[in-house]
Design a protein around this motif. Structure first.
Motif, PDB file in Angstrom:
ATOM      1  N   ALA A 149       0.828  -1.211   0.000  1.00 51.46           N
ATOM      2  CA  ALA A 149       0.000   0.000   0.000  1.00 51.46           C
ATOM      3  C   ALA A 149       0.860   1.258   0.000  1.00 51.46           C
ATOM      4  CB  ALA A 149      -0.910  -0.009   1.227  1.00 51.46           C
ATOM      5  N   ASP A 150       0.203   2.380  -0.202  1.00 52.07           N
ATOM      6  CA  ASP A 150       0.792   3.710  -0.008  1.00 52.07           C
ATOM      7  C   ASP A 150      -0.179   4.482   0.875  1.00 52.07           C
ATOM      8  OD1 ASP A 150       3.253   3.813  -1.720  1.00 52.07           O
ATOM      9  OD2 ASP A 150       1.808   3.289  -3.280  1.00 52.07           O
ATOM     10  N   ASP A 151      -0.187   4.151   2.144  1.00 53.27           N
ATOM     11  CA  ASP A 151      -1.184   4.668   3.072  1.00 53.27           C
ATOM     12  C   ASP A 151      -0.484   5.306   4.269  1.00 53.27           C
ATOM     13  OD1 ASP A 151      -3.264   5.124   4.859  1.00 53.27           O
ATOM     14  OD2 ASP A 151      -4.334   3.298   4.312  1.00 53.27           O
ATOM     15  N   GLU A 152      -0.536   6.633   4.352  1.00 51.65           N
ATOM     16  CA  GLU A 152       0.151   7.322   5.445  1.00 51.65           C
ATOM     17  C   GLU A 152      -0.495   7.047   6.798  1.00 51.65           C
ATOM     18  OE1 GLU A 152      -0.289  11.619   5.540  1.00 51.65           O
ATOM     19  OE2 GLU A 152      -1.807  11.480   3.955  1.00 51.65           O
ATOM     20  N   PHE A 153      -1.759   6.621   6.800  1.00 52.77           N
ATOM     21  CA  PHE A 153      -2.454   6.349   8.057  1.00 52.77           C
ATOM     22  C   PHE A 153      -2.259   4.905   8.532  1.00 52.77           C
ATOM     23  CE2 PHE A 153      -4.924   9.726   5.934  1.00 52.77           C
ATOM     24  CZ  PHE A 153      -4.731  10.735   6.865  1.00 52.77           C
ATOM     25  N   LYS A 154      -1.821   4.018   7.620  1.00 53.55           N
ATOM     26  CA  LYS A 154      -1.553   2.621   7.977  1.00 53.55           C
ATOM     27  C   LYS A 154      -0.175   2.235   7.456  1.00 53.55           C
ATOM     28  CE  LYS A 154      -6.463   1.330   7.757  1.00 53.55           C
ATOM     29  NZ  LYS A 154      -7.472   0.467   7.064  1.00 53.55           N
ATOM     30  N   PRO A 155       0.871   2.784   8.060  1.00 48.80           N
ATOM     31  CA  PRO A 155       2.223   2.546   7.542  1.00 48.80           C
ATOM     32  C   PRO A 155       2.635   1.081   7.558  1.00 48.80           C
ATOM     33  CG  PRO A 155       2.297   3.581   9.715  1.00 48.80           C
ATOM     34  CD  PRO A 155       0.878   3.648   9.255  1.00 48.80           C
ATOM     35  N   MET A 156       2.035   0.264   8.431  1.00 52.70           N
ATOM     36  CA  MET A 156       2.397  -1.148   8.483  1.00 52.70           C
ATOM     37  C   MET A 156       2.122  -1.859   7.164  1.00 52.70           C
ATOM     38  SD  MET A 156       1.213   0.132  11.463  1.00 52.70           S
ATOM     39  CE  MET A 156      -0.494  -0.409  11.612  1.00 52.70           C
ATOM     40  N   MET A 157       1.193  -1.313   6.371  1.00 55.77           N
ATOM     41  CA  MET A 157       0.827  -1.962   5.109  1.00 55.77           C
ATOM     42  C   MET A 157       1.661  -1.452   3.932  1.00 55.77           C
ATOM     43  SD  MET A 157      -3.277  -1.838   5.834  1.00 55.77           S
ATOM     44  CE  MET A 157      -3.778  -2.589   4.297  1.00 55.77           C
ATOM     45  N   ASN A 158       2.604  -0.562   4.211  1.00 53.94           N
ATOM     46  CA  ASN A 158       3.425   0.014   3.140  1.00 53.94           C
ATOM     47  C   ASN A 158       4.707  -0.769   2.902  1.00 53.94           C
ATOM     48  OD1 ASN A 158       1.493   2.015   2.992  1.00 53.94           O
ATOM     49  ND2 ASN A 158       2.673   3.517   4.157  1.00 53.94           N
ATOM     50  N   GLY A 159       4.686  -2.042   3.216  1.00 58.11           N
ATOM     51  CA  GLY A 159       5.871  -2.869   3.022  1.00 58.11           C
ATOM     52  C   GLY A 159       5.501  -4.332   2.947  1.00 58.11           C
ATOM     53  N   ILE A 160       6.530  -5.173   2.865  1.00 60.74           N
ATOM     54  CA  ILE A 160       6.348  -6.626   2.796  1.00 60.74           C
ATOM     55  C   ILE A 160       6.589  -7.223   4.184  1.00 60.74           C
ATOM     56  CG2 ILE A 160       7.171  -8.769   1.750  1.00 60.74           C
ATOM     57  CD1 ILE A 160       8.120  -7.102  -0.640  1.00 60.74           C
ATOM     58  N   PHE A 161       5.653  -8.013   4.634  1.00 57.33           N
ATOM     59  CA  PHE A 161       5.770  -8.672   5.934  1.00 57.33           C
ATOM     60  C   PHE A 161       6.525  -9.991   5.763  1.00 57.33           C
ATOM     61  CE2 PHE A 161       3.671 -11.494   9.204  1.00 57.33           C
ATOM     62  CZ  PHE A 161       4.311 -10.924  10.296  1.00 57.33           C
ATOM     63  N   PHE A 162       7.642 -10.142   6.471  1.00 58.34           N
ATOM     64  CA  PHE A 162       8.417 -11.376   6.485  1.00 58.34           C
ATOM     65  C   PHE A 162       8.071 -12.119   7.779  1.00 58.34           C
ATOM     66  CE2 PHE A 162      10.562  -9.127   3.295  1.00 58.34           C
ATOM     67  CZ  PHE A 162      11.613  -9.838   2.728  1.00 58.34           C
ATOM     68  N   ASN A 163       7.459 -13.275   7.664  1.00 56.71           N
ATOM     69  CA  ASN A 163       7.128 -14.094   8.833  1.00 56.71           C
ATOM     70  C   ASN A 163       7.978 -15.363   8.780  1.00 56.71           C
ATOM     71  OD1 ASN A 163       5.793 -14.850  11.198  1.00 56.71           O
ATOM     72  ND2 ASN A 163       4.257 -16.014  10.070  1.00 56.71           N
ATOM     73  N   ILE A 164       8.975 -15.427   9.641  1.00 58.91           N
ATOM     74  CA  ILE A 164       9.950 -16.508   9.620  1.00 58.91           C
ATOM     75  C   ILE A 164       9.593 -17.526  10.694  1.00 58.91           C
ATOM     76  CG2 ILE A 164      12.411 -17.063   9.852  1.00 58.91           C
ATOM     77  CD1 ILE A 164      12.847 -13.990   9.203  1.00 58.91           C
ATOM     78  N   GLU A 165       9.467 -18.782  10.276  1.00 58.15           N
ATOM     79  CA  GLU A 165       9.163 -19.867  11.195  1.00 58.15           C
ATOM     80  C   GLU A 165      10.187 -20.974  11.012  1.00 58.15           C
ATOM     81  OE1 GLU A 165       5.115 -20.506   9.842  1.00 58.15           O
ATOM     82  OE2 GLU A 165       4.350 -19.525  11.645  1.00 58.15           O
ATOM     83  N   GLN A 166      10.134 -21.968  11.884  1.00 62.34           N
ATOM     84  CA  GLN A 166      11.119 -23.053  11.833  1.00 62.34           C
ATOM     85  C   GLN A 166      11.127 -23.764  10.482  1.00 62.34           C
ATOM     86  OE1 GLN A 166      13.277 -24.019  14.244  1.00 62.34           O
ATOM     87  NE2 GLN A 166      12.617 -22.675  15.897  1.00 62.34           N
ATOM     88  N   SER A 167       9.943 -23.919   9.903  1.00 63.23           N
ATOM     89  CA  SER A 167       9.824 -24.729   8.685  1.00 63.23           C
ATOM     90  C   SER A 167       9.800 -23.915   7.397  1.00 63.23           C
ATOM     91  CB  SER A 167       8.541 -25.568   8.754  1.00 63.23           C
ATOM     92  OG  SER A 167       7.403 -24.718   8.891  1.00 63.23           O
ATOM     93  N   GLY A 168       9.862 -22.599   7.500  1.00 61.76           N
ATOM     94  CA  GLY A 168       9.816 -21.819   6.264  1.00 61.76           C
ATOM     95  C   GLY A 168       9.599 -20.348   6.513  1.00 61.76           C
ATOM     96  N   ILE A 169       9.407 -19.626   5.424  1.00 58.63           N
ATOM     97  CA  ILE A 169       9.218 -18.182   5.492  1.00 58.63           C
ATOM     98  C   ILE A 169       8.010 -17.797   4.641  1.00 58.63           C
ATOM     99  CG2 ILE A 169      10.927 -17.869   3.641  1.00 58.63           C
ATOM    100  CD1 ILE A 169      11.602 -15.151   4.923  1.00 58.63           C
ATOM    101  N   THR A 170       7.196 -16.905   5.184  1.00 59.94           N
ATOM    102  CA  THR A 170       6.015 -16.420   4.481  1.00 59.94           C
ATOM    103  C   THR A 170       6.163 -14.930   4.231  1.00 59.94           C
ATOM    104  OG1 THR A 170       4.582 -18.090   5.483  1.00 59.94           O
ATOM    105  CG2 THR A 170       3.504 -16.152   4.573  1.00 59.94           C
ATOM    106  N   TYR A 171       5.929 -14.525   2.978  1.00 60.77           N
ATOM    107  CA  TYR A 171       5.955 -13.119   2.593  1.00 60.77           C
ATOM    108  C   TYR A 171       4.511 -12.686   2.343  1.00 60.77           C
ATOM    109  CZ  TYR A 171      10.694 -14.603   1.162  1.00 60.77           C
ATOM    110  OH  TYR A 171      11.955 -15.139   1.103  1.00 60.77           O
ATOM    111  N   VAL A 172       4.115 -11.547   2.897  1.00 61.83           N
ATOM    112  CA  VAL A 172       2.738 -11.067   2.737  1.00 61.83           C
ATOM    113  C   VAL A 172       2.748  -9.584   2.407  1.00 61.83           C
ATOM    114  CG1 VAL A 172       0.464 -10.832   3.820  1.00 61.83           C
ATOM    115  CG2 VAL A 172       1.960 -12.737   4.461  1.00 61.83           C
ATOM    116  N   ALA A 173       1.865  -9.196   1.495  1.00 60.62           N
ATOM    117  CA  ALA A 173       1.657  -7.774   1.195  1.00 60.62           C
ATOM    118  C   ALA A 173       0.178  -7.554   0.927  1.00 60.62           C
ATOM    119  CB  ALA A 173       2.485  -7.335  -0.012  1.00 60.62           C
ATOM    120  N   THR A 174      -0.335  -6.434   1.390  1.00 62.08           N
ATOM    121  CA  THR A 174      -1.743  -6.107   1.161  1.00 62.08           C
ATOM    122  C   THR A 174      -1.962  -4.608   1.220  1.00 62.08           C
ATOM    123  OG1 THR A 174      -4.031  -6.486   1.884  1.00 62.08           O
ATOM    124  CG2 THR A 174      -2.346  -6.353   3.605  1.00 62.08           C
ATOM    125  N   ASP A 175      -2.940  -4.143   0.449  1.00 59.49           N
ATOM    126  CA  ASP A 175      -3.372  -2.745   0.527  1.00 59.49           C
ATOM    127  C   ASP A 175      -4.832  -2.668   0.958  1.00 59.49           C
ATOM    128  OD1 ASP A 175      -4.741  -3.614  -1.676  1.00 59.49           O
ATOM    129  OD2 ASP A 175      -3.851  -2.208  -3.101  1.00 59.49           O
TER     130      ASP A 175
END
Length: 374
Positions: A149-175
């Motif tokens: 996203a490009d949202d000044e009110f929700k900066p958490m959504m302005n990037g890629i979320f890296f969720n690292i776990e023992q068995s793998g990695i998940t990339y998430v993006a949403t607007d």
């Protein structure tokens, strides 16, 4: 500082690192490259204060080591006009003028005292560190970055979320209107997460295309460092909790459509020409192994429709999507066939690539529907 270097080799490093520099900076020194020559290696640093990119280049012909801040735009403009040739840099450390000479001439460009250049961020002692192969990292970024996203009110959504776990990695993006979730199976031996801003993600995307070795990622609560063979990217992370993306993914989608991706994509593009310019709405009617696409703009009395063959298992359904989102999602799926899963006209549509064999990765793309008239 005085040394001789290949013009094309230096231009390559400067062109890559220079992408970290903003066109306009509140700190004039950040419109410069920091050039440091030490132990036979030239380090070139570029920064916008939030993101810092460091490139290295081995130099053989050295007379004096040292440091200087060089105006980025001027130096790049000079090097772009130089064909492959040796260039000699001679820095006057009293005036900070940079004299560049070649076999038939030379130029002088202004420099600055490097002491005022900001230092790179360092990580906390309890930092997390993982190593990823290039393909795993670049695929995760490529699959998701378009959905940020490009949202000044929700900066958490302005990037890629890296969720690292023992068995793998998940990339998430949403607007909040579209979402991508890409998971890769691998042994990480740790559990952690961070949100990578869009700018450093784009910088990585470009650099990784030329990278062959594994990438080391080190990060704490505030910053991350990506270490490549010849480049190091240091960036500030987006702080805050990433939205719970799993709650918007429908748990059950009884209606499933298999369709040729390219044919579907081209049909959308043709029909979208007549969609309302404000909504870009396209209506999909699916039944009896047929997909019918409709778009109209009553203001200009234009409309379009097209029917495409598909393999459909489910109840007849009508659902509306924004044409641009459909194009983005289908463009970022690489398989010839795509699976579309639907629950009803009010819940999100799920798009998945269809592979011929078992994969160590999985990708899910989601689009929120639009209201359609009866």
């Amino acid at each position: 500082m005085k040394f001789t270097v290949s013009s094309s080799a230096l231009l390559s490093v400067l062109s890559t690192t220079g992408k970290a520099i903003n066109n306009k900076s509140s700190l004039p020194i950040l419109e410069h490259f920091l050039m440091e020559l030490k132990d036979g290696v030239l380090r070139v640093t570029a920064s916008d204060s939030e993101t810092t990119l460091v490139g290295t280049l081995e130099v053989e012909n050295i007379e004096r080591e040292g440091m200087v801040a060089a105006q980025a735009k001027v130096l790049l403009d000079v090097l772009k006009e130089c064909s492959e040739m040796p260039l000699t840099f001679d820095v006057d450390e009293n005036s900070w003028v940079i004299n560049i000479s070649w076999h038939s001439g030379g130029s002088s460009i202004p420099g600055a005292n490097p002491v005022s250049y900001p230092t790179s961020k360092t990580l906390a002692d309890d930092k997390t560190e993982i190593t990823l192969d290039v393909d795993t990292l670049i695929n995760g970024i490529n699959k998701t970055i378009f959905a940020t996203a490009d949202d000044e009110f929700k900066p958490m959504m302005n990037g890629i979320f890296f969720n690292i776990e023992q068995s793998g990695i998940t990339y998430v993006a949403t607007d909040a209107r579209k979402l991508v979730k890409h998971t890769a199976e691998l042994q990480c031996n740790t559990t952690a997460s961070f949100i990578l801003p869009k700018k450093p993600a784009n910088l990585l995307k470009a650099m990784l295309l030329k990278e062959e070795e594994d990438v080391t990622i080190s990060f704490d609560q505030s910053n991350a460092i990506f270490t490549l063979k010849n480049y190091t990217l240091v960036c500030r992370l987006i702080e805050g909790n990433y939205p719970n993306y799993n709650v918007v993914i429908p748990a059950a989608n009884p209606n499933k459509m298999l369709i040729d991706r390219v044919e579907f994509l081209n049909s959308i593009k043709r029909v979208a020409v007549c969609a309302n310019s404000a909504t870009n709405l396209i209506r999909l009617d699916i039944a009896d192994n047929k997909l019918t696409l409709n778009a109209q703009d009553t203001n200009f009395y234009v409309s379009a429709n097209e029917t495409v063959n598909c393999s459909y298992d489910g109840q007849p359904i009508s659902i509306g999507f924004k044409s641009g989102f459909l194009v983005e999602v289908l463009t970022n799926i690489e398989t010839p066939t795509v699976l579309v899963e639907l629950a009803d006209s009010s819940r999100a549509g799920v798009f998945k690539p269809v592979y011929d064999d078992v994969q160590s990765t999985s990708t899910l793309m989601l689009i929120m529907p639009m209201v359609i008239s009866a």
